[in-house]
Design an enzyme around this catalytic site. Structure first.
Site, PDB file in Angstrom:
ATOM      1  N   HIS A   1      48.283  29.662  34.765  1.00 37.88           N
ATOM      2  CA  HIS A   1      47.639  30.689  33.949  1.00 37.88           C
ATOM      3  C   HIS A   1      46.775  31.607  34.800  1.00 37.88           C
ATOM      4  O   HIS A   1      46.851  32.839  34.682  1.00 37.88           O
ATOM      5  CB  HIS A   1      46.790  30.034  32.859  1.00 37.88           C
ATOM      6  CG  HIS A   1      45.994  31.009  32.049  1.00 37.88           C
ATOM      7  ND1 HIS A   1      46.531  31.690  30.984  1.00 37.88           N
ATOM      8  CD2 HIS A   1      44.711  31.435  32.180  1.00 37.88           C
ATOM      9  CE1 HIS A   1      45.595  32.497  30.484  1.00 37.88           C
ATOM     10  NE2 HIS A   1      44.483  32.353  31.181  1.00 37.88           N
ATOM     11  N   VAL A   2      45.935  31.034  35.668  1.00 38.04           N
ATOM     12  CA  VAL A   2      45.023  31.863  36.447  1.00 38.04           C
ATOM     13  C   VAL A   2      45.786  32.742  37.434  1.00 38.04           C
ATOM     14  O   VAL A   2      45.377  33.875  37.729  1.00 38.04           O
ATOM     15  CB  VAL A   2      43.974  30.989  37.165  1.00 38.04           C
ATOM     16  CG1 VAL A   2      44.583  30.183  38.307  1.00 38.04           C
ATOM     17  CG2 VAL A   2      42.821  31.837  37.681  1.00 38.04           C
TER      18      VAL A   2
END
Length: 1443
Positions: free
Chosen positions: A1046-1047
């Protein structure tokens, strides 16, 4: 015979055998060497005129024997690459190397006393850069043997060959090799020109020269067998203690005989040979005592001279040579020579043969423990004094000192506080009869001074140097809880303490016969956070209350510990941890060992015996706590009943009597030993031995003490203080070394259960008779030890100080593996086996640390092998070792790949290295979580030095193999990265950036922060699920988030530079630049950083701050309930569901038939709001409105309360009915068919998806882009879970490079949550060219230790209208929740076909890439695709545009 020894004679007799170091060339020992040289011309002349036959045998030359009239026979031949046509020419053949350069070889066979020689010439050579690249051949094996006797200037090349430079003379170059190894049959070589980097070979093969055989020696000569045995031993020592086969051992023995016969043939007498061997053994003893160093020639000569002096001293004392010989044979070399000779086995093995074992046999796996273990203990009933103390503590004054003394069944409290500028001393006791305090004050330690009148409480009387004051009675809460108390206030800061005694009913009450003394000094301030959470708090408090009693002696402490064991066991893991922390504080000298109490050593050893017996019983019954129990036992000596401890008292008297040393330091030590022996005595004994061995250098004595934590102050602190330094006469040296060495065994038997010598002796047994030491001691061997185990332990003891430690570590591990099955059985001698295992474990660590130097120039194969050895040791010492075992399997595979020259070996080894680091980090976190809270709480209760508390867990880790393993990994990492071309960085989002450096521990801790200037974050930890803070232009981390986490996606979408740094030096430089303005310029495999100026950041602000201040304009359209609670995939529209559901519906029937699409239905937009408005949920609706109002007011803690409220929703009957119908029509199983509980599980999962609208990450993300959170609507996509073998994520454009011709994908075992969620480790990553989808290129192998698996189930996926908006990636913000909990499985990649089967890997990875290519083509745009693999079939579960 004259009683003198000639220095030159000794030198001549010893200089031939190289006793001291292996590399030194032997001096020529031939008799009449110069005479042989005179015959050369004549011999060569004879050869030229003789019918010498030279034959080729394959690729080698074999000079045939010929008879010559000379005593010295030489064979001269010159070979050519092409045989000369003229056979009658001067030479039989020549090798033409290059132009006019020719190679000539001459071999001289051995004569009595001389080695074989091989002389090599290069003629017509003007180049002095030639070297001989060579080795010996034994038994026609291709692997070269490196002879120990080498020409001057020879170097070892990669441990595989020798390189000897030619010596140039005019136009010729030559060298001479002497071969004295009878097992060598030939030498092979190549010629190398270093200046031209050119090799010269024999028709593409090695030059091969056979060595002539020795002539038979004189048959009627003989030498005594005992001399042959000693000569054989010395040959074995000189050759590095190699491991011989029985055939080689026999050959070496006969070679030793042959050497002695040669000496006899030269005229040396048997007496002279015996004298020479005696001197060699004495020199060897000195060398061995010095640690077997590599001596220079000068140093070697000095050692010969010292050996001569030692022998001369014995002669001067009147000893005969025969007596000296007997002393040598009975001395240090007894076990290494004499015992071997007795057994007629002349060589011990240099390396044990390890058994092949299934690593799963050492698996320790126990049910997972809850996050915080519940401690059930009966609440402690407080005494009247303790209740009184508690009421006084509520005053809040700073405590300087507090103690409760036990007075039989009564107590005396002394509590010193400083409420303001005054010092207050509070005393209280529950004695029934009136109590009078007889007291004074001290300005120096423990002195008695009369208190001034201003200090005296009312009613006091002044006496000579003291005052008397009567206690006052008071009730504490209950009339039955009567105490007498007294308060004294002191304003004068010059007083440091208060001595006192008490009197009651005519009896004086003292502190174990001495005055009480309370110190006014402030204790070190403890961490205020030490509140006992995460500990067995009640048990720790009980331990603290008993500390005063425990301080009396080790007997008291060990008995108290034994008494507390049942209570600790009942408290579970944390109860045993409480005891561990207490005992380790004791072992590290943080607690008082002895105070005003005289105890016999046998009473200490009896208490030790009681405690260790109890610990071994728990070890058997509670296998899940064995690691903690081992740590407790490592702090306690073995102990023993009867005379085991008493020998400490008796044998010090023997030392004093034998060596006439009854005064001074030895008498003071004697008194200490009689009063209260302790582990310090082991250190003192060793310091004395080191002092004597150093020729009475007193600095060595203090050095040994200091290195082991004993200072002058500590020696003086004993109840029987040691004031004096040792001072012995030189004539006492031998006797003291002998007796102190014996005494050390006695001390270790009591105090050092985990000492290797003591532990081995206790297991294999020993008997001692007479001589005053261990008199009559008979310890039986453990009867059911594995076959050959005593010999294995003996091997370990013989090699325990070896400089080259690889064979030793193998032996230690083999010993641990062999004894391990016995540790899991009920056994009468179990504690002896545990102590042995602890000692073996400890020695692996110390040997590894000693072997670092050995690895300085080692290649990756050796470092990897060491890593595997140390990791095996760590696995053997750990309770939950499954991850360690799978890492160990991985290293074994990596070693096999390296040996087979697999091109991917370094890439695969890097993944195993990363996983091993994660395992070590997990182990360290466990130690920190389980041990540190108890250390902090007990440390605060006992006033332990704060530094000792702070490093408690760190020191536990450093004491094991984990720290050594980490160091080895750090050595290997840069080698692997360079070999695999990985560089120092992994670039996840390649964006140039200018910003100010800010260093943080965790990205998570700042994810909701907004930076007011462009910021480069250097974050030590990044899990993968975090948001990137506003104002951030770059995130740099040593962590390893997946490229598709996600990051990582967030960073690319927001145009933020994101990269992982693997070079600790580079990372340290970046951290040191905190506050500075830097410019980052990513390349394909690196980040170039430099200092920037303010002008650059101003010019760059339009871009760098866009993420924080000029975000894309996005908006949400609020969706309404369409009247249906559930819909099928055919009904998916933008008004009903989000892009996730619509995309999966669109794929159905359009992707290739070999790509599976799971059956799907959905709860559409508006269902949540409809359910909330239903009359069933009226109270929940009311609560939600209040909470949302508070949330808008800025109280973000409300988010969790909202999520809890959502979970209270009840399901309307119509929803249940519609959902059941749609699922059954679609062919999906209805949970309710399995019972009401299964439906409740499903309904809870649906509510968790809705509740994730209010998770912190999603809420703050929508706020950043200005989305109206009330307009966010959540549909729920319902799919049947595919029980996957693998899960994958595809980006159809390489996200790291932006290359649109490449597909990038990541694959994990099990479910995909470990890939997109915050699970440590890396996935398998690869790229695939769209022009060649059948040729995937692996970029990194997996290092994730955990896989998620689930049985057949249903998953409920979030599908909001806030996901995949143009300019804003909302995907991954909300939760997908399976109906059943996933099972966490520790992954074993060693049997995974994706890793070990190249064809399977290519097939699966190619199929995934083809699926990605097909979907990209279907949509006509780059795609971000998630899917799974089951039984080789590809399933796609969702796709979205790649951002």
């Amino acid at each position: 015979m004259s009683n003198s020894i000639s220095s030159s004679a000794l030198h001549k007799s010893l200089i031939k055998p190289t006793v001291f170091y292996e590399n030194q060339s032997k001096l020529d020992s031939c008799v009449g060497t110069s005479g042989i040289a005179l015959f050369q011309v004549q011999a060569n002349s004879q050869i030229r005129n003789s019918p010498l036959s030279t034959k080729f045998h394959g690729k080698c030359l074999d000079p045939m024997k010929a008879k010559f009239p000379m005593a010295t026979r030489r064979f001269s031949y010159i070979a050519r690459a092409v045989l000369a046509a003229d056979r009658a020419s001067e030479h039989a053949g020549k090798f033409s190397l290059d132009g006019n350069i020719e190679l000539q070889i001459e071999v001289t066979p051995p004569s009595p006393g001389c080695a074989s020689t091989v002389e090599i010439w290069l003629t017509n050579s003007n180049d002095n850069n030639f070297v001989l690249h060579w080795g010996g051949i034994r038994d026609r094996k291709e692997k070269w043997v490196l002879p120990l006797r080498r020409p001057e200037g020879t170097s070892v090349y990669k441990n595989k060959a020798l390189r000897t430079p030619f010596r140039r003379s005019s136009t010729n170059s030559s060298l001479k090799i002497e071969i004295d190894d009878p097992t060598l049959q030939a030498i092979e070589f190549l010629i190398f020109n270093e200046s031209h980097n050119k090799w010269f070979k024999n028709n593409g093969e090695n030059f091969h020269v056979k060595l002539p055989l020795k002539e038979e020696l004189i048959q009627d000569s003989s030498v005594p067998e005992d001399l042959v045995q000693i000569q054989a031993y010395l040959r074995w020592e000189r050759k590095g203690k190699q491991m011989y086969t029985p055939q080689q051992e026999k050959a070496e023995y006969e070679a030793a005989r042959a050497e002695l016969l040669e000496e006899v043939a030269r005229g040396t007498s048997i007496q002279e040979i015996r004298a020479r061997l005696k001197k060699e053994i004495q020199a060897y003893i000195r060398w061995e005592k010095a640690g077997k160093p590599n001596y220079s020639p000068d140093k070697q000569l000095r050692e010969f001279e010292e050996a001569r002096k030692e022998l001369q001293m014995e002669l001067d004392k009147g000893s005969s040579l025969d007596e000296i010989r007997k002393k040598i044979i009975k001395g240090d070399i007894e076990t290494k020579v004499s015992n071997q000779l007795k057994k007629k086995s002349y060589f011990t093995v240099e390396r044990i043969q390890r058994k092949k074992r299934d690593l799963m046999q050492i698996l320790n796996k126990y049910p997972s423990k809850p996050d915080e273990e519940k401690i059930y203990m009966k609440p402690k009933v407080l005494t009247a004094v303790e209740l009184f103390s508690k009421t006084k503590e509520q005053d809040g004054a700073h405590t300087l000192n507090k103690k409760i003394y036990q007075l039989g069944d009564k107590q005396l409290l002394v509590h010193v506080t400083k409420p303001a500028d005054k010092l207050k001393v509070l005393l209280a006791t529950d004695l029934r009869k009136p109590v009078i305090l007889h007291w004074g004050l001290s300005k120096k330690d423990k002195e008695w001074l009369v208190p001034s009148p201003s200090v005296l409480p009312y009613g006091s009387f002044v006496l000579d140097k003291a005052a008397e004051t009567q206690f006052t009675s008071i009730s504490v809460g209950d009339p039955q809880h009567q105490v007498q108390f007294l308060e004294i206030q002191i304003e004068d800061d010059s007083f440091v303490g208060m001595p006192f005694v008490t009197q009651s009913a005519g009896n004086w009450i003292k502190d174990n016969g001495s005055d009480f003394y309370v110190d006014f000094g402030a204790r070190p301030k403890q961490d205020a956070g030490s509140d006992g959470r995460g500990t067995a708090k009640a048990l720790l408090e009980k331990i603290a209350a008993l500390e005063d009693e425990a301080q009396k002696s080790f007997m008291h402490r060990f008995n108290i510990a034994a008494d507390l064991l049942d209570e600790a066991k009942g408290a579970g893991e944390l109860g045993l941890v409480a005891l561990l922390v207490w005992m380790r504080f004791m072992a590290t000298r943080q607690l008082i060992w002895n105070k005003n109490y005289n105890v016999k050593p046998r009473e200490i050893s009896k208490a030790q015996d009681r405690l260790t017996d109890s610990l071994q019983n728990i070890f058997t019954s509670y296998p899940q706590y064995r690691e903690i129990l081992r740590m407790i036992m490592s702090t306690v000596g073995r102990g023993g009943e009867g005379d085991v401890g008493q020998r400490i008292r008796d044998e010090i008297l023997v030392i004093q009597r034998n060596n006439a040393c009854k005064g001074g330091m030895m008498e003071e030590w004697h008194q200490k030993l009689h009063n209260n022996t302790s582990p310090d005595d082991v250190v003192i004994c060793q310091a004395l031995i080191d002092y004597i061995k150093s020729d009475f250098d007193i600095s060595v004595y203090w050095k040994t003490l200091k290195e082991n934590g004993i200072t002058k102050e500590r020696l003086l602190s004993y109840d029987r203080a040691i004031h004096s330094e040792p001072n012995f006469r030189r004539d006492q040296k031998e006797g003291l070394l002998r007796d102190l060495g014996n005494y050390m065994r006695t001390l270790k038997a009591v105090h050092s259960g985990a000492d290797l010598d003591a532990a081995v002796s206790n297991c294999i047994g020993y008997r001692a008779e007479g001589q005053g030491f261990m008199v009559g001691v008979h310890i039986n061997p453990i009867t059911d030890l594995p076959s050959g185990y005593p010999e294995l332990l003996q091997f370990v003891l013989e090699h325990v100080e070896d400089k080259n430690v690889e064979a030793l570590i193998e032996g230690l591990l083999e010993a641990r593996q062999e004894v391990r099955p016995l540790l899991f059985q009920s056994h009468g001698r179990l504690k002896d086996l545990i102590f042995l295992d602890i000692a073996l474990d400890s020695n692996v660590r110390t040997a590894t640390e000693r072997g670092y130097e050995e690895l300085n120039n080692a290649g990756p194969e050796k470092i990897m092998y060491f890593i595997a050895l140390v990791l095996e040791n760590l696995a053997l010492s750990s309770d939950d070792n499954e991850d360690f075992i799978y890492c160990l399997k991985g290293w074994n595979i990596a070693l096999d790949m390296l040996k087979s020259k697999d091109a991917d070996w370094a890439l695969y080894a890097k993944s195993v290295l990363d996983r091993t680091r994660l395992s070590l980090a997990s182990k360290a976190e466990w130690y920190q979580r389980v041990l540190q809270p108890s250390a902090e709480y007990l440390g605060s209760l006992l006033g332990v030095d704060q530094w000792a508390v702070n490093i408690f867990t760190e020191e536990i880790i450093r004491a094991g193999s984990a720290a050594s393993l980490s160091s080895l990994l750090n050595r290997l990492d840069p080698v692997l990265r360079e070999t695999a071309n990985l560089g120092s960085w992994q670039i996840i989002s390649p964006v140039e950036a200018v910003g100010y450096v800010v260093v943080v521990d965790e990205l998570l801790s700042v994810q909701n922060k907004s930076y007011g200037q462009p910021t480069i974050l250097v974050a030590k930890r990044v899990k993968g699920e975090e948001e990137i803070p506003d104002g951030t232009v770059a995130v740099l981390t040593p962590d390893m988030p997946d490229v598709l986490s996600h990051v990582s996606v967030r960073a690319r979408n927001s145009k933020v530079c994101f990269a992982s740094c693997f070079d600790s030096k580079v990372l340290a430089n970046l951290q040191a630049a905190e506050g500075k303005l830097l410019r980052l310029r990513p390349t394909s495999a690196d980040i170039i950083y430099s200092v920037a100026n303010e002008g650059e950041v101003l010019g760059d602000s339009s871009r760098t701050m866009k993420h924080g201040s000029s975000l894309p304009s996005v908006s949400l359209i609020k969706k309404k309930f369409a009247g249906r609670y559930a819909i099928s995939s055919e009904e998916f529209t933008s008004e009903m569901v989000g892009a996730k559901s619509r995309n999966i519906s669109y794929l159905k029937g359009r992707v290739p038939p070999w790509v599976g699409i799971p059956t799907s239905i959905a709860l559409p937009f508006g269902v949540f709001e409809e359910v909330l408005a239903d009359g069933l949920n009226k109270e929940v609706d009311k609560t939600m409105k209040i909470l949302k109002k508070d949330l808008k007011g800025g109280d973000f803690r409300i988010l969790e309360e909202i999520r809890k409220a959502v979970l209270q929703l009840a399901a309307p009957p119509q929803l249940v009915q519609e959902l059941r119908n749609k699922m059954q029509i679609s062919g999906m199983p209805w949970p309710g068919d399995e019972g009401e509980q299964r439906w409740e599980q499903a309904w809870t999962a649906i509510k968790k998806v809705w509740a994730s609208k209010w998770n912190e990450r999603a809420y703050f993300s929508t706020r950043k882009v200005g989305l109206d959170h009330d307009y966010l609507c959540m549909a729920v996509l319902v799919q049947e879970v595919i029980s996957a073998d693998y899960a994958f994520v595809i980006h159809t454009i390489n996200p790291s490079s932006g290359d649109s011709t490449e597909i990038y994908a990541e694959v994990v075992k099990g479910l995909g949550e470990t890939l997109v969620g915050a699970y440590p480790g890396r996935a398998l990553s690869y790229v695939c060219s769209k022009n060649d989808l059948n040729s995937p290129k692996v970029l990194g192998y997996p290092s994730k230790p955990i896989g998620l698996y689930i049985k057949r189930s249903i998953i409920f996926r979030s599908d909001s209208n806030g996901e995949d908006l143009e300019g804003y990636a909302g995907a991954g913000l909300y939760d997908s929740v399976p109906m059943d909990r996933e099972e966490k499985v520790v992954l074993d990649y060693s049997s995974d076909p994706l890793i070990i089967d190249r064809n399977f890997r290519q097939s699966i990875l190619s199929s995934i890439a083809r699926a990605g290519s097909a979907i990209e083509e279907l949509y006509g745009s780059p795609q971000d695709i998630e899917g799974v693999v089951k039984d080789g079939k590809i399933y796609v579960v969702q796709t979205r545009p790649q951002m």
